[in-house]
Motif scaffolding. Structure first.
Motif, short mmCIF file in Angstrom:
data_model
loop_
_atom_site.label_atom_id
_atom_site.label_comp_id
_atom_site.label_asym_id
_atom_site.label_seq_id
_atom_site.Cartn_x
_atom_site.Cartn_y
_atom_site.Cartn_z
N ALA A 1 43.27 47.00 45.06
CA ALA A 1 42.84 46.68 46.32
C ALA A 1 41.39 46.82 46.23
CB ALA A 1 43.33 47.36 47.45
N ARG A 2 40.94 48.12 45.82
CA ARG A 2 39.38 48.49 45.87
C ARG A 2 38.49 47.70 44.76
NH1 ARG A 2 37.50 51.95 50.03
NH2 ARG A 2 39.09 51.90 51.37
N TYR A 3 39.29 47.53 43.67
CA TYR A 3 38.46 46.78 42.76
C TYR A 3 38.25 45.21 43.10
CZ TYR A 3 37.64 50.56 39.15
OH TYR A 3 37.33 51.64 38.52
N GLY A 4 39.38 44.74 43.63
CA GLY A 4 39.50 43.64 44.02
C GLY A 4 38.32 43.10 44.98
N THR A 5 38.16 44.04 46.07
CA THR A 5 37.27 43.92 46.92
C THR A 5 35.73 43.86 46.56
OG1 THR A 5 38.68 44.61 48.91
CG2 THR A 5 36.23 44.85 49.26
N LEU A 6 35.56 44.95 45.63
CA LEU A 6 34.14 45.24 44.98
C LEU A 6 33.83 43.87 44.41
CD1 LEU A 6 34.01 48.92 43.95
CD2 LEU A 6 32.85 47.65 45.90
N ILE A 7 34.93 43.27 43.43
CA ILE A 7 34.60 42.08 42.88
C ILE A 7 34.16 41.12 43.63
CG2 ILE A 7 35.67 40.14 41.36
CD1 ILE A 7 37.33 42.59 40.16
N ALA A 8 34.71 40.78 44.85
CA ALA A 8 34.39 39.61 45.84
C ALA A 8 33.07 39.78 46.37
CB ALA A 8 35.46 39.60 46.90
N TRP A 9 32.78 41.00 46.62
CA TRP A 9 31.29 41.25 47.31
C TRP A 9 30.42 41.22 46.01
CZ3 TRP A 9 33.08 46.67 50.31
CH2 TRP A 9 33.67 46.11 51.42
N GLY A 10 30.62 41.84 44.87
CA GLY A 10 29.41 41.67 43.73
C GLY A 10 29.47 40.07 43.52
N GLU A 11 30.34 39.23 43.62
CA GLU A 11 30.29 37.91 43.34
C GLU A 11 29.21 37.49 44.34
OE1 GLU A 11 34.14 36.42 42.72
OE2 GLU A 11 34.11 36.85 40.52
N GLU A 12 29.38 37.59 45.61
CA GLU A 12 28.77 37.36 46.96
C GLU A 12 27.31 37.74 46.41
OE1 GLU A 12 29.30 37.65 51.41
OE2 GLU A 12 30.97 37.50 50.27
N LYS B 1 30.84 54.19 45.48
CA LYS B 1 30.80 55.49 45.41
C LYS B 1 32.28 56.27 45.88
CE LYS B 1 26.15 56.51 46.96
NZ LYS B 1 25.39 57.02 48.00
N ASP B 2 33.09 55.58 46.40
CA ASP B 2 34.25 55.75 46.86
C ASP B 2 35.25 55.87 45.49
OD1 ASP B 2 36.70 55.40 49.53
OD2 ASP B 2 37.15 54.67 47.52
N LEU B 3 35.08 54.75 44.66
CA LEU B 3 36.03 54.56 43.64
C LEU B 3 35.63 55.52 42.49
CD1 LEU B 3 36.64 50.87 42.79
CD2 LEU B 3 38.25 52.55 42.89
N PHE B 4 34.26 56.00 42.65
CA PHE B 4 33.81 56.84 41.59
C PHE B 4 34.54 58.20 41.97
CE2 PHE B 4 30.22 59.77 39.96
CZ PHE B 4 30.34 59.31 38.55
N TYR B 5 34.58 58.56 42.99
CA TYR B 5 35.28 59.79 43.51
C TYR B 5 36.80 59.94 43.31
CZ TYR B 5 37.27 63.49 46.82
OH TYR B 5 37.88 64.42 47.15
N ALA B 6 37.34 58.58 43.40
CA ALA B 6 38.76 58.55 43.26
C ALA B 6 39.08 58.54 41.56
CB ALA B 6 39.25 57.05 43.92
N GLU B 7 38.35 58.12 41.03
CA GLU B 7 38.62 57.79 39.54
C GLU B 7 38.30 59.15 38.88
OE1 GLU B 7 40.13 55.57 38.37
OE2 GLU B 7 39.42 53.53 38.62
N LYS B 8 37.32 60.18 39.45
CA LYS B 8 37.02 61.33 38.71
C LYS B 8 38.29 62.25 39.03
CE LYS B 8 32.79 62.43 39.41
NZ LYS B 8 31.55 63.17 39.50
#
Ligand SMILES: [Fe+2]
Length: 162
Positions: free
Chosen positions: A114-125, A15-22
């Motif tokens: 930084a944000r995408y990197g964290t989301l990838i790590a969590w998504g993998e988990e 949600k945070d990234l969605f806001y940021a990208e928009k």
């Protein structure tokens, strides 16, 4: 939004990234218009197209999560954009303006990386391979955009401003 698990954190991050990208989709055209260096203008315009794709990827992730695409106000991105705006208003010389905007754009890229990197790590988990794939595509674009900006900075942009 209460955060009780990594799933919650993951959704919060999307949600945070969605806001940021928009927000960036609205901001990048203004920056491109102000840029005097053709290379910087092109780099920003190219990244605008990528940013629109990134918004779509996040929308697809909302669907995968069975959630309605909805952003959550991201004060970090708002702050970075605010700083960029200040530079655009205060720069008294075209080259200084370009160098300042380049730095602002790069700060935005670093935040997103930084944000995408964290989301990838969590998504993998969480075993969310489809979402991870989409996030990785966007991360690759962010890293390339960052590299391109670095090469412009190391080229003549900063020297011209000095
Ligand atoms: Fe982005």
């Amino acid at each position: 939004m209460s955060l009780k698990s990594i799933d919650d954190l993951f959704l919060h991050g999307v949600k945070d990234l969605f806001y940021a990208e928009k927000k960036l989709v609205q901001t990048l055209p203004k920056m491109a218009k102000k840029a005097t260096s053709t290379e910087l203008k092109q780099a920003i315009e190219q990244h605008l197209g990528e940013t629109q794709d990134q918004v779509e990827r996040l929308e697809r992730i909302f669907v995968l999560l069975d959630e309605t695409p909805r952003g959550k106000k991201c004060p970090a991105m708002d702050g970075l954009i605010e700083e960029g705006k200040e530079i655009m208003e205060e720069a008294e010389d075209d080259d200084v303006l370009d160098a300042g905007m380049l730095a602002a754009a790069q700060a935005v890229e670093h935040y997103e990386i930084a944000r995408y990197g964290t989301l990838i790590a969590w998504g993998e988990e969480l075993g969310m391979s489809e979402a991870v794939q989409l996030l990785k595509e966007s991360l690759k674009e962010e890293k390339n955009a960052d590299k391109l900006l670095s090469s412009l900075a190391e080229g003549n942009l900063n020297r011209k401003a000095a």
